[in-house]
Design an enzyme around this catalytic site. Structure first.
Site, PDB file in Angstrom:
ATOM      1  CD  GLU A 170      -6.771  -0.145  -2.915  1.00 45.15           C
ATOM      2  OE1 GLU A 170      -7.398   0.344  -1.998  1.00 45.15           O
ATOM      3  OE2 GLU A 170      -5.929  -1.082  -3.081  1.00 45.15           O
ATOM      4  CE  LYS A 220     -10.546   2.371  -3.008  1.00 49.43           C
ATOM      5  NZ  LYS A 220     -11.732   2.337  -2.449  1.00 49.43           N
ATOM      6  CB  THR A 221      -7.808  -3.891  -1.998  1.00 50.16           C
ATOM      7  OG1 THR A 221      -7.410  -2.665  -1.379  1.00 50.16           O
ATOM      8  CG2 THR A 221      -6.539  -4.871  -1.706  1.00 50.16           C
TER       9      THR A 221
END
Length: 464
Positions: free
Chosen positions: A165, A121-122
């Site tokens: 995110e 995600k990051t």
């Protein structure tokens, strides 16, 4: 163009303001003009960055830190009920707002891209934030890690796009209503909150169901959990589904990933045309993250060739295969990987980058619950390294679980043929690594805890 500040967030108090998710929201609110305050357990660069934006940051938790005129107290799921500031909020009848609700309110009125998945995600959110900024679209973004370029995890932009995110760990991503949702992968993790894959699927289905009518789901075509989720949500008539990956039937097909040392060259097939661009981090999984970012931007109407070039400007996120430095011919790299899938992906990427050199790993398990459930798989992943040092479990928010120690990982690693050693004192790691490493080797510090602090110390020992 951004909306105003919700009344409840005009004078917010953040408990744990220095955390990756909390600090991002606090920064955006401060940039929008809110009177932000909060507390954190210890002093940090994040605390200083918040103060530079006008926020009041207290160190330590005490009832007196909460101002009587606070309009809300913002918390994450990690904040315990007996926190003195939370207790004081109840006494003063100050509303308590979950971090996810605060973030959702910041996205109201903007074209939101929410990036979800068990891993990646990051990085994917960061790639989008960098690319959109490079294209002068000035997005707002909230990320779980600091970008290498801007050096921050969040900003309030003047454009109409908000990239966030979306955290599935506590189901908080179900609060968002994005125009574009990205699902990178779906696996069982966060065992304190999910008892089975069925619960995971239900949670992701709820998240996807919140995409605004006419919106788009960008989802992996190769990962089994994502494929099953796609099957479950295909019936949503208001949703456009765009798949990406190496599968022949993928809408955005990854044709080739070519390693170039610590970078990769990626070629995709999009609308029948080939497009090649550079990704600044090694490994097939990061290449796939970049393709997901590309597909999401195209879903917003941004030309693919412009996006591809802009994604090439991404220089990384702290702790995502971040090069910490080189000494005595040895490169030291830091990885946030703490789930077996992430560990395997990063170790394979490093294995490819190491070529004839050795790969030495310092691994710190994260959470007792995760180690209890996945310790065997973690140990098996470490077999990809030439040698590993395994630290004690980093507890984070959890209390110890009887019988659950790093030995679970070490035993599994040895059974898989790994060269692995237990180290119970972190201070012993830098001299041990310096004694093992030879010119040309790669050293990888790995885990979601404070193992990241060891990188500079290892470099110091190598230098001396």
């Amino acid at each position: 163009m951004a909306p105003g500040i919700p009344a409840a967030l005009e004078r917010p108090h953040f408990i744990g303001i220095g955390g990756a998710g909390m600090s991002g929201i606090a920064k955006i609110l401060a940039q929008r003009g809110a009177k932000v305050a909060g507390s954190d357990a210890k002093e940090s660069a994040t605390a200083e960055a918040l103060r530079a934006l006008g926020a009041t940051v207290h160190i330590g938790h005490a009832a007196g830190h909460l101002a009587d005129d606070a309009t809300s107290v913002v918390v994450s799921s990690a904040i315990r009920a007996d926190n003195p500031e939370l207790v004081r909020a109840a006494e003063l009848d100050i509303p308590v707002v979950h971090r996810s609700d605060a973030l959702a309110s910041l996205m109201d009125g903007l074209r939101a891209i929410a990036v979800a998945g068990t891993h990646g995600k990051t990085t994917t959110t960061s790639m989008l934030a960098v690319a959109l900024s490079e294209l002068s679209l000035d997005p707002s973004y909230a990320i779980g890690g600091d970008l290498e370029g801007p050096g921050t995890n969040a900003t309030h932009g003047s454009g109409d796009i908000f990239v966030a995110e979306a955290d599935e760990s506590d189901r908080s991503f179900q609060k968002y209503a994005p125009e574009v949702a990205i699902v990178l992968n779906v696996e069982l993790d966060h065992h304190a909150n999910y008892a089975s894959m069925d619960e995971i699927y239900e949670s992701f289905e709820t998240f996807v169901g919140k995409v605004v009518p006419g919106g788009t789901l960008v989802i992996a075509a190769d990962q089994p959990g994502a494929v099953e989720l796609t099957r479950r949500v295909r019936a949503l008539s208001s949703l456009t589904v765009v798949t990406y990956g190496e599968s022949e039937g993928a809408d955005v097909r990854v044709h080739k990933v070519t390693p170039r040392g610590l970078t990769s060259e990626v070629t995709v097939v999009l609308n029948g045309k080939y497009l090649t661009f550079t990704v600044s981090v090694p490994g097939r999984h990061y290449a796939h993250n970049a393709v997901a970012a590309l597909a999401a931007g195209v879903a917003l109407g941004i030309p693919a060739h412009n996006l591809a070039s802009a994604i090439g400007k991404y220089t990384g996120v702290k702790r995502r295969l971040q090069l910490k430095g080189e000494a005595a011919g040895v490169q030291v790299i830091d990885s946030y990987a703490h789930h077996p899938t992430e560990m395997t992906a990063d170790l394979e990427a490093m294995r490819g980058a190491a070529t004839d050199a050795r790969l030495l790993v310092v691994f710190q398990p994260h959470l007792f619950s995760r180690t209890q459930e996945l310790g065997t798989e973690m140990g098996q992943a470490l077999a990809l390294a030439d040698a590993s040092l395994v630290l004690d479990i980093y507890p984070a928010r959890e209390d110890p679980v009887p019988g659950v120690t790093s030995a679970l990982i070490i035993d599994a690693a040895k059974a898989a043929g790994a060269d692995v050693t237990a180290v119970h004192d972190k201070a012993a790691v830098p001299p041990a690594v310096a004694g093992m490493a030879k010119p040309g080797d790669l050293v990888l510090t790995m885990g979601a805890g404070d193992v990241t602090d060891l990188g500079p110390q290892i470099l110091d020992h190598l230098s001396s």
